[in-house]
Design a protein around this motif. Structure first.
Motif, mmCIF file in Angstrom:
data_model
loop_
_atom_site.group_PDB
_atom_site.id
_atom_site.type_symbol
_atom_site.label_atom_id
_atom_site.label_comp_id
_atom_site.label_asym_id
_atom_site.label_seq_id
_atom_site.Cartn_x
_atom_site.Cartn_y
_atom_site.Cartn_z
ATOM 1 N N MET A 68 18.365 -2.510 21.776
ATOM 2 C CA MET A 68 18.973 -1.505 22.661
ATOM 3 C C MET A 68 19.231 -0.206 21.909
ATOM 4 O O MET A 68 20.126 0.556 22.279
ATOM 5 C CB MET A 68 20.278 -2.049 23.238
ATOM 6 N N VAL A 69 18.480 0.082 20.849
ATOM 7 C CA VAL A 69 18.668 1.298 20.052
ATOM 8 C C VAL A 69 17.447 2.194 20.182
ATOM 9 O O VAL A 69 16.363 1.750 20.573
ATOM 10 C CB VAL A 69 18.897 0.940 18.567
ATOM 11 N N ASP A 92 13.881 2.941 26.181
ATOM 12 C CA ASP A 92 12.739 3.605 26.803
ATOM 13 C C ASP A 92 12.166 4.643 25.840
ATOM 14 O O ASP A 92 12.466 4.629 24.652
ATOM 15 C CB ASP A 92 13.126 4.228 28.141
ATOM 16 N N GLY A 93 11.307 5.526 26.359
ATOM 17 C CA GLY A 93 10.696 6.540 25.523
ATOM 18 C C GLY A 93 9.315 6.166 25.035
ATOM 19 O O GLY A 93 8.835 6.705 24.032
ATOM 20 N N PRO A 122 8.479 -2.200 26.228
ATOM 21 C CA PRO A 122 9.808 -1.586 26.320
ATOM 22 C C PRO A 122 10.211 -1.300 27.783
ATOM 23 O O PRO A 122 9.471 -1.583 28.697
ATOM 24 C CB PRO A 122 9.642 -0.285 25.538
ATOM 25 N N ASN A 123 11.428 -0.732 27.912
ATOM 26 C CA ASN A 123 11.932 -0.365 29.232
ATOM 27 C C ASN A 123 12.158 -1.601 30.089
ATOM 28 O O ASN A 123 12.008 -1.561 31.303
ATOM 29 C CB ASN A 123 10.954 0.599 29.918
ATOM 30 N N SER A 124 12.533 -2.714 29.440
ATOM 31 C CA SER A 124 12.789 -3.970 30.156
ATOM 32 C C SER A 124 14.289 -4.223 30.241
ATOM 33 O O SER A 124 15.018 -3.995 29.267
ATOM 34 C CB SER A 124 12.122 -5.145 29.430
ATOM 35 N N MET A 125 14.734 -4.714 31.397
ATOM 36 C CA MET A 125 16.137 -5.108 31.548
ATOM 37 C C MET A 125 16.407 -6.515 31.041
ATOM 38 O O MET A 125 17.524 -7.012 31.162
ATOM 39 C CB MET A 125 16.573 -4.978 33.008
ATOM 40 N N VAL A 182 9.571 -7.086 33.170
ATOM 41 C CA VAL A 182 8.507 -6.865 32.180
ATOM 42 C C VAL A 182 8.470 -5.446 31.648
ATOM 43 O O VAL A 182 7.813 -5.175 30.636
ATOM 44 C CB VAL A 182 7.126 -7.231 32.761
ATOM 45 N N GLY A 183 9.145 -4.499 32.317
ATOM 46 C CA GLY A 183 9.122 -3.129 31.836
ATOM 47 C C GLY A 183 7.708 -2.578 31.751
ATOM 48 O O GLY A 183 6.913 -2.697 32.683
ATOM 49 N N ASN A 184 7.365 -2.006 30.590
ATOM 50 C CA ASN A 184 6.060 -1.361 30.425
ATOM 51 C C ASN A 184 4.919 -2.336 30.200
ATOM 52 O O ASN A 184 3.760 -1.911 30.113
ATOM 53 C CB ASN A 184 6.103 -0.394 29.236
#
Length: 660
Positions: A68-69, A92-93, A122-125, A182-184
């Motif tokens: 989460m960083v 994210d990013g 990334p960008n996964s909950m 799954v995010g990205n």
């Protein structure tokens, strides 16, 4: 992935106002029995649990890390040093942040593979395993007390939808096993997660919330694994109205758009598709433990038997079923539904449900319950639950808001619906659900001599490609200046032969029905530009016109299409698509679903067309998918003239992937 013995939370916070504080609280709240390692260089403990400055400092092995960083790359290096097998990335990013972010994501995945770390995001909950007590997520739905557990698992490309579907399911008493964001999809994607869930003993059915399909081949493999394990896969995909990227050169490019291509794809790999989000939440029990229905080799309308305590409530579902081609039948045949009044005893309702479940004339049973479902479930809901289960599926629609009855039905494993639209959508999804197709049939056609494999093809070259594949084509000749001699008998058609012109009639490049040499010479002078060669074809007549097309879809791969043809093909939009290649039997089933071909089936005494020959042409066209390297981007025979015996393609277009 789903059952870590120890988790580390990189970037954990003790400030409950921050999202990064949630995973630790949720793990404790929902009974995680493993070890939790908060990672934060500025803290020695968080909520009574020892906190470590970095992941490497943890005194025990870690199975799953939640990152989460912002500095994901450094956290990944620590995962490699610690031999962590799985890392979920909330940060994210990456691909969500444009080209630079995509490049960063590619570097991250490459490094993760070097280190032997699998990535979710990334960008996964994150991931929620309710049956295993692992709430490794920032989704605020986990503030909920004891969400119900069940046999349905969810894979979602939207992290927010984890909470939406979990909360709406819980309101119906409907429980879940595992939910994954799954995010990205940089590494672990929907398809591989479906494979994992296919092998998961706690999962009975698998739901997908999709925004796109990123890896069609892997998802198809996952769906086949789930089918082999007896676990249905159901998809809800956003964007049915999106036009997608159309190929303007052909009718096929316009008609075989993104959404209809996905319909063909889902069918091919055995995924049931629903139109409504409500249906995705409620359909699980209808399909759980079942195989796709077998309605016979000859397509027929599905049949549903309906019992109700409210005529109006039943009509609201039956009306929608009718628009989807689903018929209603009853044992006595006198009425389309069995209408019971509230004066009937509960035992009578249960007996009728049992009778309909045993009735061989229907493929499913629908029970509709009126106001008694809200306050008196003993009158109809409990008899439904007590009725002996048959082999066919049972759906229940409750007309009032009846949470208690919904929960009772969910606990009994019976599919219950709150709206007539979702109920009808679920039954339609069940009846259109197919088993995955096996190996691709057929052998590749030979590429005709003299036809280039790149550049633009003329119609004569396209006809040669079709003929080599086994599609019957019109007798043709190329007439050249100065005299444009040919040996075809009149009447003939005359066309320009310029490569890259898709619709010759739109530019005045076609003359039909030329009946004599004198007329031919006059028309040739009009069409020929600078002595360019012309294409001469024998005039063909028949009973109807069909379109047979092929297209390489960028998402799902090669498609074959058949439909009502001619210059108005896009206006009719009466087509059927399948993933290519298809067998002749599969092609005949496609032909049978085209409404416009009713005139060729002897409608009102009209002469019958050779639909078997049309099916052979469709199967032949589909084998273009087997060509080495699949050089064709799209191909189309339109029209294909259907005769009393045989068919013949009189117009051809083929577009290669490699153009000049």
């Amino acid at each position: 992935m789903f059952a870590p013995r120890a988790v580390a939370l990189v970037g954990a916070s003790g400030d409950e106002a921050k999202n990064t504080s949630r995973p630790q609280r949720y793990l404790l709240k929902h009974g995680y029995a493993g070890k939790i390692a908060p990672i934060n260089p500025s803290r020695s403990e968080i909520s009574g649990i020892s906190c470590y400055k970095n992941l490497v400092d943890t005194p025990y092995p870690v199975d799953h890390v939640f990152i989460m960083v912002e500095d994901v790359e450094s956290a990944l290096e620590d995962c490699g040093r610690k031999a962590v097998p799985v890392a979920s990335i909330f940060s994210d990013g990456f691909a969500d942040a444009g080209d630079a972010g995509m490049a960063r994501q590619r570097r991250l995945v490459a490094r993760a593979r070097e280190l032997g770390v699998r990535l979710l995001g990334p960008n996964s909950m994150g991931m929620i395993n309710l049956t295993g007590g692992v709430a490794l997520s920032v989704n605020a739905i986990l503030e909920m007390e004891a969400p119900p557990r069940g046999g349905t698992s969810l894979v979602s490309q939207s992290g927010t939808m984890l909470g939406t579907i979990l909360s709406r399911g819980a309101a119906r008493g409907f429980g879940f096993s595992k939910l994954v964001s799954v995010g990205n999809e940089s590494d672990l994607g929907v398809g591989e997660l479906v494979e994992l869930l296919a092998a998961d003993p706690d999962t009975r059915s698998i739901l997908l919330f999709l925004e796109t399909v990123r890896d069609a081949e892997r998802l198809a493999a996952g769906a086949r694994a789930a089918h082999a394990a007896g676990k249905p896969v159901v998809a809800y995909k956003l964007g049915r109205s999106k036009l997608g990227e159309r190929l303007a050169r052909s009718h096929t490019g316009a008609l075989a758009g993104e959404d209809v291509a996905l319909d063909a794809y889902f069918r091919d790999c055995g995924i049931a598709r629903v139109d409504l989000l409500e249906t995705l939440i409620e359909i699980g029990p209808l399909l759980a433990g079942r195989r796709p229905p077998d309605l016979g080799a000859v397509p027929r309308a599905p049949r549903v038997s309906v019992v109700t305590t409210t005529g109006g409530g039943a009509a609201s579902v039956v009306d929608r079923l009718g628009t989807q081609g689903i018929e209603t039948v009853s044992p006595d045949g006198a009425a389309p539904i069995v209408d019971l009044t509230m004066g009937k005893k509960a035992a009578a309702y249960g007996a009728v449900v049992g009778e309909l479940l045993d009735f061989p004339g229907s493929d499913a049973v629908l029970a509709v319950v009126g106001s008694s479902a809200q306050f008196h479930p003993r009158h109809a809901v409990e008899p439904i639950i007590a009725a002996p289960r048959g082999a066919k599926p049972l759906a229940v629609f409750l007309t009032p808001q009846a949470d208690q009855s919904l929960a009772l039905l969910a606990q009994a494993g019976i599919a219950a619906f709150r709206t007539p639209e979702a109920c009808a959508d679920a039954l339609h999804a069940y009846f259109t659900w197919k088993a995955p197709r096996g190996e691709k049939p057929g052998s590749p056609p030979a590429w005709p001599a003299g036809v280039p494999a790149e550049g633009n093809l003329t119609e004569a070259q396209a006809l040669a490609v079709f003929a080599a594949a086994g599609v019957p084509v019109v007798e043709s000749a190329i007439a050249k200046a100065p005299d444009y001699a040919h040996e075809l008998s009149y009447p003939v058609a005359l066309k320009i032969l310029e490569a890259g012109v898709a619709h010759k009639s739109d530019v005045g490049g076609v003359v039909l029905g030329i009946s004599s040499r004198r007329e031919f010479d006059a028309k040739a002078r009009q069409l020929a530009k600078g002595g360019a060669p012309l294409l001469v074809q024998r005039m063909e007549t028949g009973l109807a016109e069909a379109i047979v097309g092929y297209r390489e879809d960028p998402v799902v791969g090669p498609l074959v299409m058949v439909g009502a043809g001619g210059i108005l093909a896009e206006l009719y939009n009466d087509v059927v698509l399948r993933l290519a290649p298809v067998t002749e039997a599969e092609a005949l089933e496609m032909v049978g679903r085209v409404k416009g071909f009713a005139v060729l089936r002897g409608y009102r005494g009209l002469p019958r067309g050779d639909l078997q020959a049309l099916a052979r042409a469709v199967a032949a066209m589909s084998r273009l998918a087997l060509l080495a390297g699949r050089p064709l981007r799209e191909a189309e025979a339109n029209p294909v003239i259907v005769r009393g015996q045989g068919v013949v393609a009189v117009d051809a277009l083929a577009v290669l992937k490699k153009e000049k």
